[in-house]
Design a protein around this motif. Structure first.
Motif, PDB file in Angstrom:
ATOM      1  N   ALA A  95      36.193  39.032  41.083  1.00 58.75           N
ATOM      2  CA  ALA A  95      35.224  38.581  40.081  1.00 58.75           C
ATOM      3  C   ALA A  95      35.936  38.143  38.800  1.00 58.75           C
ATOM      4  CB  ALA A  95      34.233  39.704  39.781  1.00 58.75           C
ATOM      5  N   ALA A  96      36.943  38.901  38.385  1.00 60.78           N
ATOM      6  CA  ALA A  96      37.664  38.564  37.157  1.00 60.78           C
ATOM      7  C   ALA A  96      38.386  37.227  37.277  1.00 60.78           C
ATOM      8  CB  ALA A  96      38.655  39.683  36.831  1.00 60.78           C
ATOM      9  N   VAL A  97      39.043  37.001  38.419  1.00 52.74           N
ATOM     10  CA  VAL A  97      39.743  35.720  38.626  1.00 52.74           C
ATOM     11  C   VAL A  97      38.743  34.565  38.687  1.00 52.74           C
ATOM     12  CG1 VAL A  97      41.199  34.421  40.226  1.00 52.74           C
ATOM     13  CG2 VAL A  97      41.683  36.840  39.787  1.00 52.74           C
ATOM     14  N   ALA A  98      37.598  34.794  39.348  1.00 54.03           N
ATOM     15  CA  ALA A  98      36.570  33.751  39.425  1.00 54.03           C
ATOM     16  C   ALA A  98      35.969  33.449  38.057  1.00 54.03           C
ATOM     17  CB  ALA A  98      35.475  34.177  40.406  1.00 54.03           C
ATOM     18  N   ASN A 120      35.489  32.852  48.299  1.00 55.86           N
ATOM     19  CA  ASN A 120      36.766  32.345  48.820  1.00 55.86           C
ATOM     20  C   ASN A 120      37.921  33.289  48.512  1.00 55.86           C
ATOM     21  OD1 ASN A 120      35.604  30.071  49.937  1.00 55.86           O
ATOM     22  ND2 ASN A 120      35.948  28.794  48.111  1.00 55.86           N
ATOM     23  N   LEU A 121      37.875  33.924  47.354  1.00 56.97           N
ATOM     24  CA  LEU A 121      38.939  34.854  46.974  1.00 56.97           C
ATOM     25  C   LEU A 121      38.941  36.100  47.862  1.00 56.97           C
ATOM     26  CD1 LEU A 121      38.686  34.598  43.086  1.00 56.97           C
ATOM     27  CD2 LEU A 121      40.647  33.906  44.479  1.00 56.97           C
ATOM     28  N   LEU A 122      37.763  36.629  48.164  1.00 60.97           N
ATOM     29  CA  LEU A 122      37.709  37.815  49.019  1.00 60.97           C
ATOM     30  C   LEU A 122      37.996  37.478  50.479  1.00 60.97           C
ATOM     31  CD1 LEU A 122      34.705  39.939  47.656  1.00 60.97           C
ATOM     32  CD2 LEU A 122      37.144  40.468  47.559  1.00 60.97           C
ATOM     33  N   GLU A 123      37.656  36.271  50.896  1.00 64.02           N
ATOM     34  CA  GLU A 123      37.948  35.883  52.273  1.00 64.02           C
ATOM     35  C   GLU A 123      39.402  35.457  52.444  1.00 64.02           C
ATOM     36  OE1 GLU A 123      33.494  34.524  53.781  1.00 64.02           O
ATOM     37  OE2 GLU A 123      34.967  32.971  53.244  1.00 64.02           O
ATOM     38  N   ASN A 124      40.073  35.174  51.312  1.00 59.60           N
ATOM     39  CA  ASN A 124      41.508  34.852  51.315  1.00 59.60           C
ATOM     40  C   ASN A 124      42.182  35.603  50.182  1.00 59.60           C
ATOM     41  OD1 ASN A 124      41.519  32.386  53.338  1.00 59.60           O
ATOM     42  ND2 ASN A 124      39.842  32.003  51.918  1.00 59.60           N
ATOM     43  N   PRO A 125      42.258  36.932  50.264  1.00 59.53           N
ATOM     44  CA  PRO A 125      42.704  37.753  49.138  1.00 59.53           C
ATOM     45  C   PRO A 125      44.097  37.429  48.626  1.00 59.53           C
ATOM     46  CG  PRO A 125      42.559  39.061  51.166  1.00 59.53           C
ATOM     47  CD  PRO A 125      41.913  37.752  51.442  1.00 59.53           C
ATOM     48  N   VAL A 126      44.951  36.808  49.444  1.00 56.79           N
ATOM     49  CA  VAL A 126      46.287  36.477  48.971  1.00 56.79           C
ATOM     50  C   VAL A 126      46.223  35.533  47.769  1.00 56.79           C
ATOM     51  CG1 VAL A 126      46.592  34.474  50.501  1.00 56.79           C
ATOM     52  CG2 VAL A 126      48.592  35.794  49.722  1.00 56.79           C
ATOM     53  N   ARG A 127      45.125  34.775  47.656  1.00 57.59           N
ATOM     54  CA  ARG A 127      44.988  33.819  46.541  1.00 57.59           C
ATOM     55  C   ARG A 127      44.854  34.510  45.207  1.00 57.59           C
ATOM     56  NH1 ARG A 127      40.155  30.071  47.489  1.00 57.59           N
ATOM     57  NH2 ARG A 127      40.923  29.304  45.502  1.00 57.59           N
ATOM     58  N   MET A 128      44.281  35.726  45.204  1.00 58.15           N
ATOM     59  CA  MET A 128      44.132  36.402  43.904  1.00 58.15           C
ATOM     60  C   MET A 128      45.266  37.398  43.646  1.00 58.15           C
ATOM     61  SD  MET A 128      40.999  39.039  44.614  1.00 58.15           S
ATOM     62  CE  MET A 128      40.937  40.134  46.040  1.00 58.15           C
ATOM     63  N   LEU A 129      46.181  37.521  44.599  1.00 59.97           N
ATOM     64  CA  LEU A 129      47.294  38.425  44.428  1.00 59.97           C
ATOM     65  C   LEU A 129      48.586  37.695  44.039  1.00 59.97           C
ATOM     66  CD1 LEU A 129      46.694  40.754  47.517  1.00 59.97           C
ATOM     67  CD2 LEU A 129      45.958  41.090  45.158  1.00 59.97           C
ATOM     68  N   THR A 130      48.493  36.374  43.939  1.00 59.76           N
ATOM     69  CA  THR A 130      49.683  35.591  43.603  1.00 59.76           C
ATOM     70  C   THR A 130      49.556  35.004  42.215  1.00 59.76           C
ATOM     71  OG1 THR A 130      48.682  33.655  44.680  1.00 59.76           O
ATOM     72  CG2 THR A 130      50.144  35.019  46.001  1.00 59.76           C
TER      73      THR A 130
END
Length: 415
Positions: free
Chosen positions: A254-257, A405-415
């Protein structure tokens, strides 16, 4: 009585750490005050002797009324108390004056219910501290202690003003002191218990009613495939001394979004809309008296482990009523997660001054279609409540799309 939170209108004295006649130094702990959100320590701001206590343990008083008086030993404060009590005393007389009026005609109809009176009043007579409307008078602190110890307040004799039950009555209560007449109601007998509304519940009722009736809410719901999030969490927690929850993933996503959708990270300010450049995520935490919303600040830039540690600390402080104003102020967005209680989907009321709140349900194992085939899947539903004065449907939908999209592809919010 100090104003210890932005929404505090009155406070309840939970504990005095000094008694009349004690010397008090500046900065020394004087009392503990229960506000609408927490029990907070109140330190003296001057040196002196405690000459007078204006609010006893368990009693409430409005902000700015006399909590106590500090001065020089032997100093006479009677004139100060007399001048302060003059106005409230006059007001009390005005309020009490109408009471005898309805009592005057009561002798006339008294003969009619007379035969029923003994049976009807017998149970009430056994109650130790009823007020004029039949409710038990007890301080908020006494009620909380009684609830923790499983003590029935109707069995406790109050020693406070007017028979009010206070802390010491709960601490000294023993089951042997129960009156014989206080038995459980017979089958088919109507009964109920009235519990005074706590300061926290009053504030929740007022703020959420204002939000619901002034902010035009609309709701957007989306289903999220949590397979990758489950795998990511499992991989993260496989490391030594590293643990994160699904709620931590939700907060981070949520924060990244929000960083990508400033229209959702906004607030209605009556004559203007405030678009926040920072992302402070409020996390709803359930406590005994209601709900508190501590804030994870700059959540978009924090690691999942940091978010996890902060939320755990907040939850502990919330349960112990040790949160400070700095812990719950400044949110720009709020998350309410009931998934751990088995709730699949719900809507939440916006937490002012935010323009949105995200209601998060649990992860359910359901059949899903992937590549044209029905396979087992893990789905989580979330609902975004939006203030239509600030957020339009397309803006809210775009935020949810990024969040999904972030939760379905969590690597996107970890990079």
């Amino acid at each position: 009585m100090p104003k210890l939170s932005d929404t505090m209108t009155e406070g309840v004295v939970a504990e005095w750490h000094k008694k009349v006649g004690d010397s008090v130094e500046s900065g020394e702990l004087l009392a503990e005050i229960e506000t609408d959100k927490a029990t907070m320590e109140f330190e003296s701001f001057q040196d002196g002797v405690l000459l007078h206590i204006g609010v006893e343990v368990g009693q409430s008083a409005p902000v700015d009324s006399i909590l106590c008086i500090l001065g020089e030993k032997g100093e006479d404060v009677s004139a100060l108390l007399a001048s302060d009590d003059a106005a409230p005393a006059a007001e009390e007389k005005k309020e009490e004056a109408p009471a005898p009026a309805p009592a005057a005609p009561s002798p006339a109809p008294a003969p009619a219910p007379a035969p029923v009176a003994p049976a009807a009043t017998a149970p009430v007579a056994a109650m130790p501290a009823p007020s004029s409307n039949g409710r038990i008078k007890a301080s908020p602190l006494a009620k909380r202690l009684a609830s923790e110890k499983g003590i029935d307040l109707s069995m406790v004799a109050g020693t406070g003003d007017g028979g009010r039950i206070v802390k010491r009555d709960i601490e000294t209560f023993t089951p042997s002191a129960r009156p014989a007449a206080a038995s459980a109601p017979a089958f088919g007998q109507e009964s109920y218990t009235d519990v005074a509304v706590s300061q926290m519940r009053k504030t929740i009722a007022r703020r959420l009613a204002e939000s619901k009736f002034t902010a035009p809410h609309f709701y957007l719901t989306v289903s999220i495939d949590m397979d990758e999030a489950i795998a990511a969490r499992k991989a993260i927690n496989a490391q030594d001394d590293v643990k994160v929850s699904f709620n931590d993933l939700v907060i981070k996503a949520a924060a990244v979004a929000l960083r990508k959708h400033p229209a959702v990270n906004a607030a209605w300010m009556e004559d203007r809309i405030r678009y926040n450049d920072h992302v402070h995520v409020g996390v709803a935490v359930a406590v005994e008296d209601g709900l508190l919303v501590p804030v994870v600040r700059f959540a978009d830039g924090k690691a999942l482990t940091t978010i996890n540690a902060e939320v755990k600390e907040f939850a502990g402080k919330a349960r112990d009523k040790k949160l400070q104003p700095s812990d719950w102020e400044g949110n720009t967005f709020t998350i309410s997660n009931l998934g751990m209680f088995g709730i699949e989907e719900f809507t939440a009321i916006i937490n002012p001054p935010d323009s949105c709140i995200l209601a998060v349900g649990g992860i359910s194992q359901v059949p899903v279609v992937k590549d044209g085939q029905i396979v087992p899947g893990n789905v989580m539903k979330v609902t975004l409540s939006c203030d239509h004065r600030v957020v339009d449907g397309a803006s809210g939908a775009a935020f949810l799309q990024t969040f999904k999209n972030l939760l379905e592809n969590p690597v996107r919010m970890l990079t």
